[in-house]
Design an enzyme around this catalytic site. Sequence first.
Site, PDB file in Angstrom:
ATOM      1  N   ASP A 190       6.612   2.653   2.820  1.00 38.57           N
ATOM      2  CA  ASP A 190       6.046   1.915   1.677  1.00 38.57           C
ATOM      3  C   ASP A 190       7.123   1.653   0.638  1.00 38.57           C
ATOM      4  OD1 ASP A 190       4.561   1.048  -0.592  1.00 38.57           O
ATOM      5  OD2 ASP A 190       2.798   2.130   0.135  1.00 38.57           O
ATOM      6  N   HIS A 246       3.994  -1.098   2.802  1.00 42.63           N
ATOM      7  CA  HIS A 246       2.868  -1.253   1.884  1.00 42.63           C
ATOM      8  C   HIS A 246       1.941  -2.372   2.374  1.00 42.63           C
ATOM      9  CE1 HIS A 246       0.981  -0.705  -2.024  1.00 42.63           C
ATOM     10  NE2 HIS A 246       0.897  -2.011  -2.126  1.00 42.63           N
TER      11      HIS A 246
END
Length: 232
Positions: A170, A201
């Site tokens: 992420d 993400h």
Amino acid sequence: MTQNRLTVTTPAGSFGAYVARPSAAKAPAVVVIQEIFGVNAVMRGICDDLAGQGYLAICPDLFWRIEPGIDITDQSDAEWKKAFELYNAFNVDAGVEDIAATIDLIRADKQCSAKVGAVGFCLGGLLAFLTATRTDSDGSVAYYGVGIDKYLGEADRLTRPLMLHIAEEDQFVPKAAQALIIDGLKNRAQVTIHTYPGRDHAFARKGGEHYDEVDAQTANQRTATFFKSALA
């Protein structure tokens, strides 16, 4: 499944919420907590999917204090710029209060079975964690929540089930922050944590740059199983 809108009224003012209703006369409810793009087609689609699974789904307009009715995508630089402006102007504490008001409203709905859960994505993932610590949600799920590591001091308030989906790559949640979250929550009986190697993400955002169908389906199935238990 039917769709409509409700108005949530608070001491600070009123705001709208998208609602998707299942065919059942009575059903548990799920509050869908938006990303930084507002109550857009992706969030409405999640509500519709949940209604198809038998839940009364509601997505409140949490940016109403800044600019009501935000409905943008992740498909242009201008929209990303707008989204980050909204994110930076957003008051997290006020947002959680608005979620609590949404929970109260939908729990009192004649179609609600009285059980209410929450699921949030990105900014909404952080808000889902805080929904678990600050409200009477019966179960909360956070997808790639940004900033949870800064609120781990609230973990002692957890009394209901919480599930976290963490993307290991992420770009908005560094490895160090992920380690803090996992270490801070791993020994809490109420918390289940799933990590997704190689995922960035918003891997569960349909149409997004980092969407991964296989891991999105895995995460969504885990969420479905979670809600079947927590909202029974």
